[in-house]
Motif scaffolding. Sequence first.
Motif, PDB file in Angstrom:
ATOM      1  N   ALA A  35       0.829  -1.199   0.000  1.00  0.00           N
ATOM      2  CA  ALA A  35       0.000   0.000   0.000  1.00  0.00           C
ATOM      3  C   ALA A  35       0.866   1.253   0.000  1.00  0.00           C
ATOM      4  CB  ALA A  35      -0.925   0.001   1.205  1.00  0.00           C
ATOM      5  N   ASP A  36       0.268   2.387  -0.343  1.00  0.00           N
ATOM      6  CA  ASP A  36       0.982   3.661  -0.330  1.00  0.00           C
ATOM      7  C   ASP A  36       1.227   4.113   1.106  1.00  0.00           C
ATOM      8  OD1 ASP A  36       0.967   3.779  -3.102  1.00  0.00           O
ATOM      9  OD2 ASP A  36      -0.953   4.856  -3.168  1.00  0.00           O
TER      10      ASP A  36
ATOM     11  N   ALA B  40       5.456   4.398   5.756  1.00  0.00           N
ATOM     12  CA  ALA B  40       4.926   3.245   5.024  1.00  0.00           C
ATOM     13  C   ALA B  40       4.471   2.137   5.959  1.00  0.00           C
ATOM     14  CB  ALA B  40       5.973   2.713   4.051  1.00  0.00           C
ATOM     15  N   ALA B  41       5.175   1.927   7.058  1.00  0.00           N
ATOM     16  CA  ALA B  41       4.861   0.815   7.958  1.00  0.00           C
ATOM     17  C   ALA B  41       5.180   1.214   9.384  1.00  0.00           C
ATOM     18  CB  ALA B  41       5.637  -0.438   7.563  1.00  0.00           C
ATOM     19  N   LEU B  42       4.148   1.224  10.244  1.00  0.00           N
ATOM     20  CA  LEU B  42       4.352   1.579  11.642  1.00  0.00           C
ATOM     21  C   LEU B  42       5.013   0.465  12.437  1.00  0.00           C
ATOM     22  CD1 LEU B  42       1.186   3.558  12.799  1.00  0.00           C
ATOM     23  CD2 LEU B  42       3.532   4.365  12.685  1.00  0.00           C
ATOM     24  N   ALA B  43       4.753  -0.788  12.084  1.00  0.00           N
ATOM     25  CA  ALA B  43       5.255  -1.904  12.881  1.00  0.00           C
ATOM     26  C   ALA B  43       6.777  -1.854  13.001  1.00  0.00           C
ATOM     27  CB  ALA B  43       4.815  -3.231  12.269  1.00  0.00           C
ATOM     28  N   LYS B  44       7.456  -1.540  11.904  1.00  0.00           N
ATOM     29  CA  LYS B  44       8.910  -1.444  11.917  1.00  0.00           C
ATOM     30  C   LYS B  44       9.377  -0.001  11.760  1.00  0.00           C
ATOM     31  CE  LYS B  44       9.559  -6.044   9.918  1.00  0.00           C
ATOM     32  NZ  LYS B  44      10.137  -6.829   8.792  1.00  0.00           N
ATOM     33  N   LEU B  45       8.453   0.944  11.811  1.00  0.00           N
ATOM     34  CA  LEU B  45       8.749   2.355  11.586  1.00  0.00           C
ATOM     35  C   LEU B  45       9.618   2.484  10.340  1.00  0.00           C
ATOM     36  CD1 LEU B  45       7.988   5.025  12.891  1.00  0.00           C
ATOM     37  CD2 LEU B  45      10.172   5.006  14.082  1.00  0.00           C
ATOM     38  N   ASP B  46       9.115   1.958   9.234  1.00  0.00           N
ATOM     39  CA  ASP B  46       9.875   1.898   8.001  1.00  0.00           C
ATOM     40  C   ASP B  46       9.226   2.785   6.945  1.00  0.00           C
ATOM     41  OD1 ASP B  46      11.972   1.162   6.447  1.00  0.00           O
ATOM     42  OD2 ASP B  46      11.204  -0.821   5.927  1.00  0.00           O
TER      43      ASP B  46
END
Length: 679
Positions: free
Chosen positions: A222-223, A245-251
Amino acid sequence: MHISSATASHLHAPRWLRWTLAGLLALIAALVLLVLFFPWDLLRGPVNRFVSEKTGRAFEITRRLDVQPGWRQATVILDGVSFANPGWARSSHLVRAERAEIDIRLWPLLSGRVELPRILLAAPQLGLQMEADGRRTWALGKTSAGEGGAGRVPQIGRLEVDRGELDFLAPAYGVDMQARFDLDPSRGTLPLHYSLRGRYKGQPLQAEGRAGQVLQIDAMGADPFPMEIRARAGNTRLEAEGTVAALAKLDGVDARFDLRGRTLGDLFTLLGVALPETPPYAVKGTLRKNGTRWDAGALQGRLGLSDIGGDLAFEQGGARARLSGQLHSRLLDMDDLGPLIGLPPTARSAAAVKVEGVPPPVTAGQAQRRRAGGKVLPTAPLDFERLRAMDADVRYRAQRIRNVRDVPLERGAVHVLLKDGVLTLDPLDLGVGGGTVAGAIRIDGARRPADIRAALDVRGLQLARLLPRLEGSGNSVGRMDGRLNIAGQGVSVASWLGGASGDVALLMGSGQFGNLLPVFATLVGGDIIKFIARGERDVQLRCAAIAFDVEKGLMTGRTLVLDTSNAVFQAGGTINLATEGLDLVIRPEPKGKSILSLRTPLTVRGMLGDPRPGVEAGPLLARAAAVVAGATVNPLLGLAATLEPGPGKDADCAAVLADARTADSKAARQGAAKARAIR
């Protein structure tokens, strides 16, 4: 055209096959209709029991269950849901919500993977907790273990929250916080408002901000979603806006930030980045993260009275984190360097950057008043944890240096290399007083106490630039060369110098003093006037030399001499770096009767931070003579072995050293003759 009966029989399928196909299609249609119109709520009880049994926790769909099936993905709708946490968790429930919609990818279930591209929660209460041993409340399985255990952690894509609360506890990471969410579509592109309260890394934490309608927990193709934050953690303030882009890995972070605080050293506790202690700061720039690498670029800001800019990269992959980059300052103020060696910032530096809600740090003046005995050497202990926490390779350059009341630094450059707990500043290149101070400093933080070594060469310094009062008096003096080479062990600058050994030496060439009086008043205090009956207006400096042997913190004067056309001023004594005590004697030796009327020595006692010039006859006179005689006939010979014989074409030290060698040879012959007479 005629078609034979045999050919026609091949064009028509057997009746049994047609009936079979029709029955199969009818069965598929019936299954589709059954799935589409199945009363899924009938399975609510069995589902509750099945999930509770598989996870070892109480699970309940409180009101209604529905499913919207699909070929690759199904949506499970739970009208009222309650899922308990394991018994070791602080919060009783992992999730309680008025409504939940969960998208589940079907095909990964065949291999045991749980992929949830979207979760919608209405008015949820979430209780998340993770322990140092890998246990996590959201790991599905009776063990609640993390990766590698029996518990399986679902992969979550987007999380949509319409009002709700979150309790998150991770003691091993110093995290204990509570969050509130509120969704309001009228807020435009950032409709989700959130606020955080609690503690992070032992520091009180407050934060609030806005985000897009969904939180992207895992990218899953996803965006990135937009997000902004305003946070306070201890004495540090952060404002940032961008996309994640991704909170789980703060990526997949791409943002602009504004960071302010009392000292950059606080970022080690908060972020694990070992930066030096500084005065209050304010820095802006861009921040990007991809994988394990953070890039802070286009940095611009202030550290106290100094500006700072450049680019840094922080790589978390591998056995040790690594910081690299280049920093620069157009203007560096000397008052901002105190915290680097354990001194508090000055009042000027501390007041240069004010951070809202952060009290100013203790200043150097306040700290000095608290220290007994007038001691000035920094006693702040070295932070061994920081030295061993990461590696670094950073270059820094200051184009211009100002506010150099004590040491007139003009520019500076240093290469900072930190590897396996060993910190080296090599090369260290400073422009000082029209000359240079260059060399290296090495701190082996892998040992405790640390092994610290400093080797610096001094070239071309101008005394008139070192002493502003002298520069403004119309005097002309030569250049100064020298070296510092000391080593020892310690846990602070003070303890290191208090036990260090080595040598310190300076040699200065010829020049002219317009008036000797103000020069010595500058060098050793106004009491030198007592030694001078009338000042000469045209005094030539032939050579000046200073050499100390350093043994376990005790600096013993090997050569302390100022040779002018009218007098020689010789000194001896000690400086105790452990106690910071001074015990020096300056002895005038006039070459004629016109300049000095007294030969009484001047004493300099007291402390480094509080020197006390004075006059004392009798025993001091004899002790000063003994100190001078104990070196050589001419003390410059002791320095000749450690330095090049002349600092330049304007220096007269070579001639002075030649005279000293002649006198030394004569004294040696006289001593030998006396020895033969005794025998």
